[in-house]
Design a protein around this motif. Structure first.
Motif, PDB file in Angstrom:
ATOM      1  N   TYR A   1      10.605  13.081  -4.851  1.00 15.31           N
ATOM      2  CA  TYR A   1      10.555  12.340  -6.114  1.00 15.31           C
ATOM      3  C   TYR A   1       9.152  11.779  -6.353  1.00 15.31           C
ATOM      4  CZ  TYR A   1      11.267   8.814  -9.671  1.00 15.31           C
ATOM      5  OH  TYR A   1      11.142   8.064 -10.811  1.00 15.31           O
ATOM      6  N   ASN A   2       8.546  11.196  -5.335  1.00 14.18           N
ATOM      7  CA  ASN A   2       7.218  10.614  -5.506  1.00 14.18           C
ATOM      8  C   ASN A   2       6.190  11.689  -5.846  1.00 14.18           C
ATOM      9  OD1 ASN A   2       5.798   8.145  -5.544  1.00 14.18           O
ATOM     10  ND2 ASN A   2       4.884   8.565  -3.546  1.00 14.18           N
ATOM     11  N   GLY A   3       6.322  12.873  -5.234  1.00 13.48           N
ATOM     12  CA  GLY A   3       5.408  13.970  -5.544  1.00 13.48           C
ATOM     13  C   GLY A   3       5.555  14.459  -6.974  1.00 13.48           C
ATOM     14  N   ILE A   4       6.805  14.638  -7.427  1.00 17.74           N
ATOM     15  CA  ILE A   4       7.053  15.087  -8.798  1.00 17.74           C
ATOM     16  C   ILE A   4       6.548  14.049  -9.799  1.00 17.74           C
ATOM     17  CG2 ILE A   4       8.864  15.582 -10.496  1.00 17.74           C
ATOM     18  CD1 ILE A   4      10.503  16.803  -8.199  1.00 17.74           C
ATOM     19  N   HIS A   5       6.834  12.779  -9.527  1.00 15.68           N
ATOM     20  CA  HIS A   5       6.413  11.697 -10.425  1.00 15.68           C
ATOM     21  C   HIS A   5       4.893  11.605 -10.474  1.00 15.68           C
ATOM     22  CE1 HIS A   5       6.322   7.551 -12.125  1.00 15.68           C
ATOM     23  NE2 HIS A   5       7.471   7.925 -12.669  1.00 15.68           N
ATOM     24  N   SER A   6       4.235  11.814  -9.342  1.00 17.02           N
ATOM     25  CA  SER A   6       2.770  11.781  -9.286  1.00 17.02           C
ATOM     26  C   SER A   6       2.167  12.908 -10.125  1.00 17.02           C
ATOM     27  CB  SER A   6       2.305  11.893  -7.834  1.00 17.02           C
ATOM     28  OG  SER A   6       0.898  12.028  -7.754  1.00 17.02           O
ATOM     29  N   ASP A   7       2.704  14.118 -10.004  1.00 17.08           N
ATOM     30  CA  ASP A   7       2.212  15.245 -10.804  1.00 17.08           C
ATOM     31  C   ASP A   7       2.421  14.989 -12.296  1.00 17.08           C
ATOM     32  OD1 ASP A   7       1.225  16.795  -8.784  1.00 17.08           O
ATOM     33  OD2 ASP A   7       2.968  18.105  -8.618  1.00 17.08           O
ATOM     34  N   ARG A   8       3.589  14.474 -12.636  1.00 13.36           N
ATOM     35  CA  ARG A   8       3.922  14.263 -14.046  1.00 13.36           C
ATOM     36  C   ARG A   8       2.947  13.293 -14.697  1.00 13.36           C
ATOM     37  NH1 ARG A   8       9.558  12.567 -14.044  1.00 13.36           N
ATOM     38  NH2 ARG A   8       9.948  14.791 -13.708  1.00 13.36           N
ATOM     39  N   HIS A   9       2.556  12.252 -13.965  1.00 15.39           N
ATOM     40  CA  HIS A   9       1.668  11.237 -14.524  1.00 15.39           C
ATOM     41  C   HIS A   9       0.202  11.455 -14.135  1.00 15.39           C
ATOM     42  CE1 HIS A   9       4.850   8.600 -16.142  1.00 15.39           C
ATOM     43  NE2 HIS A   9       5.564   9.044 -15.125  1.00 15.39           N
ATOM     44  N   ARG A  10      -0.053  12.530 -13.350  1.00 17.21           N
ATOM     45  CA  ARG A  10      -1.417  12.848 -12.904  1.00 17.21           C
ATOM     46  C   ARG A  10      -2.105  11.624 -12.294  1.00 17.21           C
ATOM     47  NH1 ARG A  10      -3.810  17.754 -15.154  1.00 17.21           N
ATOM     48  NH2 ARG A  10      -2.161  18.924 -16.176  1.00 17.21           N
ATOM     49  N   GLU A  11      -1.380  10.966 -11.412  1.00 19.22           N
ATOM     50  CA  GLU A  11      -1.863   9.743 -10.763  1.00 19.22           C
ATOM     51  C   GLU A  11      -1.423   9.764  -9.302  1.00 19.22           C
ATOM     52  OE1 GLU A  11      -2.730   6.064  -9.266  1.00 19.22           O
ATOM     53  OE2 GLU A  11      -0.664   6.811  -9.266  1.00 19.22           O
ATOM     54  N   SER A  12      -2.321   9.437  -8.389  1.00 20.72           N
ATOM     55  CA  SER A  12      -1.969   9.476  -6.971  1.00 20.72           C
ATOM     56  C   SER A  12      -2.221   8.156  -6.239  1.00 20.72           C
ATOM     57  CB  SER A  12      -2.734  10.605  -6.264  1.00 20.72           C
ATOM     58  OG  SER A  12      -4.130  10.490  -6.485  1.00 20.72           O
ATOM     59  N   ARG A  13      -3.181   7.354  -6.693  1.00 16.43           N
ATOM     60  CA  ARG A  13      -3.548   6.131  -5.968  1.00 16.43           C
ATOM     61  C   ARG A  13      -2.363   5.163  -5.864  1.00 16.43           C
ATOM     62  NH1 ARG A  13      -6.284   3.284  -8.943  1.00 16.43           N
ATOM     63  NH2 ARG A  13      -7.322   1.880  -7.472  1.00 16.43           N
ATOM     64  N   TRP A  14      -1.773   4.825  -7.019  1.00 16.82           N
ATOM     65  CA  TRP A  14      -0.678   3.855  -7.007  1.00 16.82           C
ATOM     66  C   TRP A  14       0.572   4.449  -6.363  1.00 16.82           C
ATOM     67  CZ3 TRP A  14      -1.101  -1.194  -7.778  1.00 16.82           C
ATOM     68  CH2 TRP A  14      -2.219  -1.675  -8.467  1.00 16.82           C
ATOM     69  N   HIS A  15       0.801   5.724  -6.563  1.00 18.40           N
ATOM     70  CA  HIS A  15       1.970   6.353  -5.955  1.00 18.40           C
ATOM     71  C   HIS A  15       1.898   6.308  -4.427  1.00 18.40           C
ATOM     72  CE1 HIS A  15       2.610   7.939 -10.018  1.00 18.40           C
ATOM     73  NE2 HIS A  15       3.853   8.223  -9.640  1.00 18.40           N
ATOM     74  N   CYS A  16       0.695   6.498  -3.897  1.00 20.66           N
ATOM     75  CA  CYS A  16       0.514   6.444  -2.441  1.00 20.66           C
ATOM     76  C   CYS A  16       0.466   4.998  -1.946  1.00 20.66           C
ATOM     77  CB  CYS A  16      -0.758   7.196  -2.048  1.00 20.66           C
ATOM     78  SG  CYS A  16      -1.013   7.360  -0.264  1.00 20.66           S
ATOM     79  N   GLY A  17      -0.297   4.168  -2.639  1.00 14.23           N
ATOM     80  CA  GLY A  17      -0.498   2.793  -2.195  1.00 14.23           C
ATOM     81  C   GLY A  17       0.775   1.962  -2.201  1.00 14.23           C
ATOM     82  N   LEU A  18       1.573   2.084  -3.247  1.00 15.92           N
ATOM     83  CA  LEU A  18       2.806   1.300  -3.321  1.00 15.92           C
ATOM     84  C   LEU A  18       3.848   1.794  -2.321  1.00 15.92           C
ATOM     85  CD1 LEU A  18       3.185   0.715  -7.169  1.00 15.92           C
ATOM     86  CD2 LEU A  18       2.292  -0.849  -5.417  1.00 15.92           C
ATOM     87  N   ALA A  19       3.875   3.105  -2.068  1.00 14.59           N
ATOM     88  CA  ALA A  19       4.789   3.625  -1.056  1.00 14.59           C
ATOM     89  C   ALA A  19       4.430   3.075   0.324  1.00 14.59           C
ATOM     90  CB  ALA A  19       4.755   5.154  -1.048  1.00 14.59           C
ATOM     91  N   ALA A  20       3.123   3.032   0.626  1.00 18.87           N
ATOM     92  CA  ALA A  20       2.678   2.459   1.897  1.00 18.87           C
ATOM     93  C   ALA A  20       3.012   0.966   1.972  1.00 18.87           C
ATOM     94  CB  ALA A  20       1.174   2.679   2.078  1.00 18.87           C
ATOM     95  N   ALA A  21       2.902   0.283   0.847  1.00 16.56           N
ATOM     96  CA  ALA A  21       3.229  -1.145   0.822  1.00 16.56           C
ATOM     97  C   ALA A  21       4.703  -1.385   1.143  1.00 16.56           C
ATOM     98  CB  ALA A  21       2.891  -1.733  -0.551  1.00 16.56           C
ATOM     99  N   LEU A  22       5.586  -0.517   0.635  1.00 18.51           N
ATOM    100  CA  LEU A  22       7.007  -0.626   0.966  1.00 18.51           C
ATOM    101  C   LEU A  22       7.211  -0.464   2.469  1.00 18.51           C
ATOM    102  CD1 LEU A  22      10.028  -0.765   0.310  1.00 18.51           C
ATOM    103  CD2 LEU A  22       9.953   1.698  -0.190  1.00 18.51           C
ATOM    104  N   GLY A  23       6.502   0.485   3.063  1.00 18.69           N
ATOM    105  CA  GLY A  23       6.591   0.661   4.508  1.00 18.69           C
ATOM    106  C   GLY A  23       6.113  -0.558   5.269  1.00 18.69           C
ATOM    107  N   ALA A  24       5.030  -1.181   4.803  1.00 20.71           N
ATOM    108  CA  ALA A  24       4.472  -2.356   5.478  1.00 20.71           C
ATOM    109  C   ALA A  24       5.449  -3.525   5.454  1.00 20.71           C
ATOM    110  CB  ALA A  24       3.151  -2.754   4.807  1.00 20.71           C
ATOM    111  N   VAL A  25       6.026  -3.800   4.276  1.00 24.46           N
ATOM    112  CA  VAL A  25       6.992  -4.889   4.160  1.00 24.46           C
ATOM    113  C   VAL A  25       8.202  -4.627   5.050  1.00 24.46           C
ATOM    114  CG1 VAL A  25       8.581  -6.058   2.582  1.00 24.46           C
ATOM    115  CG2 VAL A  25       6.247  -5.525   1.841  1.00 24.46           C
ATOM    116  N   SER A  26       8.631  -3.377   5.108  1.00 21.75           N
ATOM    117  CA  SER A  26       9.814  -3.031   5.893  1.00 21.75           C
ATOM    118  C   SER A  26       9.561  -3.182   7.391  1.00 21.75           C
ATOM    119  CB  SER A  26      10.240  -1.596   5.570  1.00 21.75           C
ATOM    120  OG  SER A  26      10.535  -1.462   4.189  1.00 21.75           O
ATOM    121  N   PHE A  27       8.389  -2.760   7.866  1.00 23.07           N
ATOM    122  CA  PHE A  27       8.081  -2.933   9.290  1.00 23.07           C
ATOM    123  C   PHE A  27       7.969  -4.408   9.658  1.00 23.07           C
ATOM    124  CE2 PHE A  27       6.861   1.605   9.652  1.00 23.07           C
ATOM    125  CZ  PHE A  27       7.460   1.871  10.876  1.00 23.07           C
ATOM    126  N   THR A  28       7.435  -5.196   8.752  1.00 29.56           N
ATOM    127  CA  THR A  28       7.383  -6.641   8.993  1.00 29.56           C
ATOM    128  C   THR A  28       8.793  -7.201   9.146  1.00 29.56           C
ATOM    129  OG1 THR A  28       5.337  -6.806   7.696  1.00 29.56           O
ATOM    130  CG2 THR A  28       6.573  -8.840   8.095  1.00 29.56           C
TER     131      THR A  28
END
Length: 455
Positions: free
Chosen positions: A309-336
């Protein structure tokens, strides 16, 4: 009376339909097969996380021994990944991927004969040597077949196989360990290495007959489809403007080292959940390998959906920074959250583990869009491999660090907090230091030709 512009519009429209058909054919031909190979590679790489549940007791090894052995795999990655990718560009994907797949399959089988830590370390290193180049090789290989605007989806579909490997691998390893334990005087964990290694050897042979190195050599594409695909890729390459082609020049630039740092932080988290996910579940009260396998399977299933889903959404909006950064942020909060709740709340810990897997895995396919905005040719082949090989040193650091902390303190919490800090760093590095994608003017696509005003 017909419009004088009807013919070119009709031709452009037909070209667009033909192009979509060509990409659909490429996707159906390549992605399922490559994904199947990645499932086999991932299972052979991470089954150690499941066999650990009984292997350590049988061989009387400590968590530190396990952590070092699990992580030393990535040292093999580090030393051989760049040469492997440069070789792929020179001799082609078929030969490279066949060699890699057969090699890791035979090494995985050999793991069943391990009796000492030294043998364990050697074979895990050798497994890394053989698998080196597969993942970055596929990333490079897919750039030969898909233009920039379609790659996040292609990467996501391919990389989601690692999640579905978790769906398959966990229950499979649990079933083998409980059902075949003692058969032919072999322990359950030994059967895991044997049963899961054989398919990789077979798949390596199939690779030679199945894959085509580039669109130009694909007999299953028509000459017209090849022409349209190559033209489309060239058009989007031109739209990206001037990119670095020299590997030496790339090493002198700061950008590639930023990508290495970002991916290092992401892989730190990914390795932690891969090699210690089963241990986290066991820590909160689940002892059955089968149950642990099914819980991990559910988490990886959701992680795979997130990647796609994140890959398809990234292609559709031609944007990768926020798609990658926010996904990593979810991982960080979860590990905490895991670090804070593992000792007193099993439910919160399991929910956080699932979210950590979704977030961290969803960041990975979109990440690879960012280096491709700056690299091409030999710089892309070597640069992708260099980023992956150096960043995967985190795959060595994370399990060794977590194993050592667990041995010395009796708790995973401090180590998991360190992992969370690294993933927070990934988010900051992406959003603060990586610029937005800028594209230059490019020749119109078939679709644009249809919509363009006629003189």
């Amino acid at each position: 009376m017909s419009s004088p512009h009807a013919t070119p519009v009709g031709e452009a429209d037909r070209s667009r339909v033909e192009l979509e058909g060509a990409y659909r054919k490429i996707t159906l031909k390549l992605i399922p097969f490559l994904a199947a190979l990645w499932v086999l590679a991932w299972i052979d790489r991470v089954n150690i996380g499941f066999v650990k549940l009984t292997m350590l007791d049988d061989l009387r090894w400590s968590e530190t021994v396990y952590g070092l052995g699990a992580g030393i795999f990535f040292l093999g990655y580090f030393f051989f990944e760049v040469p492997s990718n440069l070789l792929l560009q020179k001799i082609g994907a078929k030969k490279t991927i066949m060699r890699i797949t057969i090699g890791w399959g035979l090494t995985s089988i050999a793991m069943m004969f391990v009796t000492t830590p030294a043998m364990f370390y050697f074979l895990r290193f050798l497994l890394g040597v053989f698998e080196a180049g597969f993942y970055p090789g596929i990333i490079l290989f897919l750039t030969y077949w898909f233009p920039h605007s379609r790659r996040s989806k292609a990467f996501g579909l391919f990389m989601s196989a690692s999640a579905f490997a978790g769906v398959i691998g966990g229950p499979l390893a649990g079933w083998i360990m409980t059902s075949l334990d003692g058969v032919s005087d072999l322990q359950g964990w030994q059967w895991v290495f044997l049963v899961e290694g054989i398919p990789s050897v077979i798949a390596g042979v199939v690779t030679w007959f199945y894959l085509s190195d580039r669109p130009e050599t694909a007999k299953w594409l028509t000459p017209r489809q090849v022409e349209l695909v190559l033209r489309d890729i060239a058009r989007e390459d031109a739209a990206l403007g001037t990119r670095e082609h020299s590997m030496l020049a790339t090493l002198k630039q700061g950008r590639i080292w930023q990508f290495i740092a970002i991916f290092f932080c992401i892989i730190m988290a990914n390795s932690a959940q891969t090699f210690f996910g089963p241990t986290i579940i066991k820590e909160v009260g689940f002892d059955s390998p089968v149950t642990i396998g099914w819980i991990m399977a559910f988490a990886y299933l959701l992680g795979g959906i997130g990647m796609i889903y994140n890959g398809i959404h990234s292609d559709r909006h031609r944007e990768s920074r926020w798609h990658c950064g926010l996904a990593a942020a979810l991982g960080a909060v979860s590990f905490t959250t895991i670090a804070l709740t593992i000792d007193f709340s099993p439910i919160l810990t399991l929910i956080a583990l699932v979210l950590a897997i979704i977030g961290t895995m969803s960041a990975i396919p979109v990440f690879w869009q960012m280096p491709n905005q700056f690299l091409a040719g030999t710089a892309a082949a070597g640069g992708i491999a260099l980023i992956n090989s150096m960043a995967n040193l985190a795959g060595f650091s994370a399990p060794y660090m977590l194993g050592s902390i667990k041995t010395s303190t009796g708790s995973l919490s401090p180590g998991l907090a360190v992992v969370a800090a690294f993933e927070i760093a990934a988010t900051v590095l992406i959003l603060v230091f990586i610029p937005r994608m800028k594209t230059a003017a490019a020749p119109a696509s078939p679709k644009q030709e249809v919509e363009a005003p006629q003189a």
